[in-house]
Design a protein around this motif. Structure first.
Motif, short mmCIF file in Angstrom:
data_model
loop_
_atom_site.label_atom_id
_atom_site.label_comp_id
_atom_site.label_asym_id
_atom_site.label_seq_id
_atom_site.Cartn_x
_atom_site.Cartn_y
_atom_site.Cartn_z
N ASN A 2 0.82 -1.20 0.00
CA ASN A 2 0.00 0.00 0.00
C ASN A 2 0.86 1.26 0.00
OD1 ASN A 2 -2.43 -1.43 0.09
ND2 ASN A 2 -2.33 -1.61 2.31
N PRO A 3 0.38 2.32 -0.65
CA PRO A 3 1.12 3.58 -0.61
C PRO A 3 1.10 4.16 0.81
CG PRO A 3 -1.03 3.90 -1.60
CD PRO A 3 -0.85 2.42 -1.42
N ASN A 4 2.12 4.91 1.13
CA ASN A 4 2.23 5.48 2.46
C ASN A 4 2.86 6.86 2.37
OD1 ASN A 4 2.65 6.07 5.15
ND2 ASN A 4 3.57 4.11 5.67
N THR A 5 2.02 7.85 2.15
CA THR A 5 2.53 9.21 2.02
C THR A 5 3.24 9.66 3.30
OG1 THR A 5 0.94 9.91 0.34
CG2 THR A 5 1.85 11.63 1.75
N LYS A 6 2.79 9.16 4.44
CA LYS A 6 3.46 9.49 5.70
C LYS A 6 4.91 9.05 5.66
CE LYS A 6 3.36 8.65 10.68
NZ LYS A 6 2.69 7.92 11.79
N ARG A 7 5.16 7.86 5.12
CA ARG A 7 6.55 7.37 5.03
C ARG A 7 7.37 8.24 4.08
NH1 ARG A 7 10.82 7.05 6.72
NH2 ARG A 7 12.40 6.00 5.49
N PHE A 8 6.78 8.68 2.98
CA PHE A 8 7.46 9.59 2.06
C PHE A 8 7.90 10.86 2.79
CE2 PHE A 8 7.19 13.40 -0.53
CZ PHE A 8 8.03 13.12 -1.59
N ARG A 59 1.71 0.35 -10.20
CA ARG A 59 2.68 -0.56 -10.80
C ARG A 59 4.10 -0.35 -10.28
NH1 ARG A 59 1.18 -4.93 -12.37
NH2 ARG A 59 2.75 -5.10 -14.00
N THR A 60 4.42 0.86 -9.83
CA THR A 60 5.77 1.14 -9.32
C THR A 60 5.86 0.99 -7.81
OG1 THR A 60 5.29 3.51 -9.18
CG2 THR A 60 6.31 2.71 -11.22
N TYR A 61 4.70 0.89 -7.15
CA TYR A 61 4.65 0.74 -5.69
C TYR A 61 5.18 1.97 -4.96
CZ TYR A 61 4.19 -3.99 -7.46
OH TYR A 61 3.80 -5.08 -8.18
N ALA A 62 5.02 3.13 -5.57
CA ALA A 62 5.49 4.38 -4.96
C ALA A 62 4.53 4.82 -3.87
CB ALA A 62 5.62 5.47 -6.02
N ASP A 63 5.02 5.68 -2.97
CA ASP A 63 4.21 6.17 -1.87
C ASP A 63 3.42 7.42 -2.21
OD1 ASP A 63 4.91 4.26 0.18
OD2 ASP A 63 6.90 5.16 0.17
N MET A 84 -6.39 17.22 -8.04
CA MET A 84 -5.52 16.45 -7.16
C MET A 84 -6.17 16.28 -5.78
SD MET A 84 -1.57 17.50 -8.08
CE MET A 84 -1.79 19.28 -8.15
N ALA A 85 -6.83 17.32 -5.30
CA ALA A 85 -7.54 17.20 -4.02
C ALA A 85 -8.67 16.18 -4.12
CB ALA A 85 -8.09 18.57 -3.61
N LYS A 86 -9.32 16.14 -5.27
CA LYS A 86 -10.43 15.22 -5.48
C LYS A 86 -9.95 13.77 -5.53
CE LYS A 86 -14.09 14.23 -8.87
NZ LYS A 86 -14.69 14.67 -10.17
N GLN A 87 -8.81 13.53 -6.17
CA GLN A 87 -8.34 12.16 -6.39
C GLN A 87 -7.47 11.62 -5.26
OE1 GLN A 87 -7.14 10.78 -10.17
NE2 GLN A 87 -8.26 12.29 -11.34
N ALA A 88 -6.99 12.47 -4.38
CA ALA A 88 -6.14 12.01 -3.27
C ALA A 88 -6.97 11.21 -2.27
CB ALA A 88 -5.51 13.21 -2.58
N THR A 89 -6.29 10.35 -1.51
CA THR A 89 -6.94 9.55 -0.49
C THR A 89 -6.14 9.66 0.81
OG1 THR A 89 -5.69 7.50 -0.82
CG2 THR A 89 -7.56 7.91 -2.31
N GLU A 90 -6.59 8.95 1.84
CA GLU A 90 -5.85 8.93 3.09
C GLU A 90 -4.51 8.24 2.93
OE1 GLU A 90 -8.10 7.26 6.24
OE2 GLU A 90 -9.65 8.81 6.22
N GLU A 91 -4.41 7.30 1.99
CA GLU A 91 -3.18 6.55 1.79
C GLU A 91 -2.16 7.30 0.98
OE1 GLU A 91 -4.59 2.84 0.09
OE2 GLU A 91 -4.09 1.85 1.97
#
Length: 231
Positions: A2-8, A59-63, A84-91
């Motif tokens: 799963n993506p993890n923007t917090k980790r980024f 496909r790249t498994y980026a955060d 971008m605000a519309k398409q973003a999620t919590e992840e």
């Protein structure tokens, strides 16, 4: 994975943890090959462009999803920020690449953006109190540090810059496109693994550091493979 923007954001802030990928310029041909879809329609409008990038992220498994606001220009900056605000999620959220103060302001106002990458910033950036983490996408490392950036997009020799500057700024990219083009997959694996072990994911977000070409598919897959293994 799963993506993890917090980790980024943690890696950008110099905190150790899982490796983080920063590969903003996968060419159209390789993107379409990775997502198993082709056609100009994938790139023509802002919503579909962002949807294409979302598929690439899977496909790249980026955060994060790295979106280039320069592609559509200043006139559509607010529209792109809203999408971008519309398409973003919590992840996951977006890293917005900006080339003008108009694009920068729109990105900073978007709830879907977690960081900004700035081009040609030397000619227009006057903001000394940034609202989002900033990555210098051009210029040199020393100038980026002097101007308070959180990260610098490094074209090559990332380990050298990390060893010298990681207490002052994070390094993104750093492998070098030319180097990747001439090396075998096992060599790319070994160097990437050595970077992961040396940095412990603190202040180094790995990637080619440039724009891979459509001929560089095997090199890109090698990088993605070792990154996925460590995540």
């Amino acid at each position: 994975m799963n993506p993890n923007t917090k980790r980024f954001l943690e890696a950008l802030a110099g905190k150790p943890g899982d490796p983080v990928l920063f590969e903003p310029f996968v060419p159209v041909y390789l993107t379409e090959q990775l997502i198993w879809r082709r056609g100009e329609h994938l790139w023509n409008t802002i919503p579909i462009y962002l949807d294409t990038l979302l598929s690439l992220r899977e496909r790249t498994y980026a955060d994060t999803v790295i979106a280039d606001m320069r592609r559509f220009g200043d006139d559509t900056a607010d529209e792109m920020a809203a999408e971008m605000a519309k398409q973003a999620t919590e992840e996951y959220r977006f890293v917005a690449l900006c080339g003008s103060p108009v694009q920068y302001a729109a990105a900073c106002a978007s709830a879907g953006v977690c960081a900004v990458g700035l081009y040609d910033w030397q000619s227009w950036l006057r903001d000394n109190a940034p609202s989002l983490p900033r990555i210098a996408m051009d210029g040199n490392c020393e100038s980026a540090i002097a101007n308070g950036f959180d990260g610098w997009f490094c074209p090559a020799e990332g380990e050298k810059y990390w060893e010298q500057y990681h207490h002052q700024i994070s390094i993104l990219g750093g492998l070098g496109v030319s180097w990747m083009q001439t090396e075998e997959p096992v060599t790319i694996h070994n160097r990437s693994e050595a970077i992961f072990r040396m940095t412990e994911g603190a202040g180094y977000l790995i990637g080619s550091g440039g724009e891979v070409s459509r001929e560089d598919y095997l090199s890109l897959i090698s990088l993605l493979g070792i990154y996925r293994r460590y995540r």
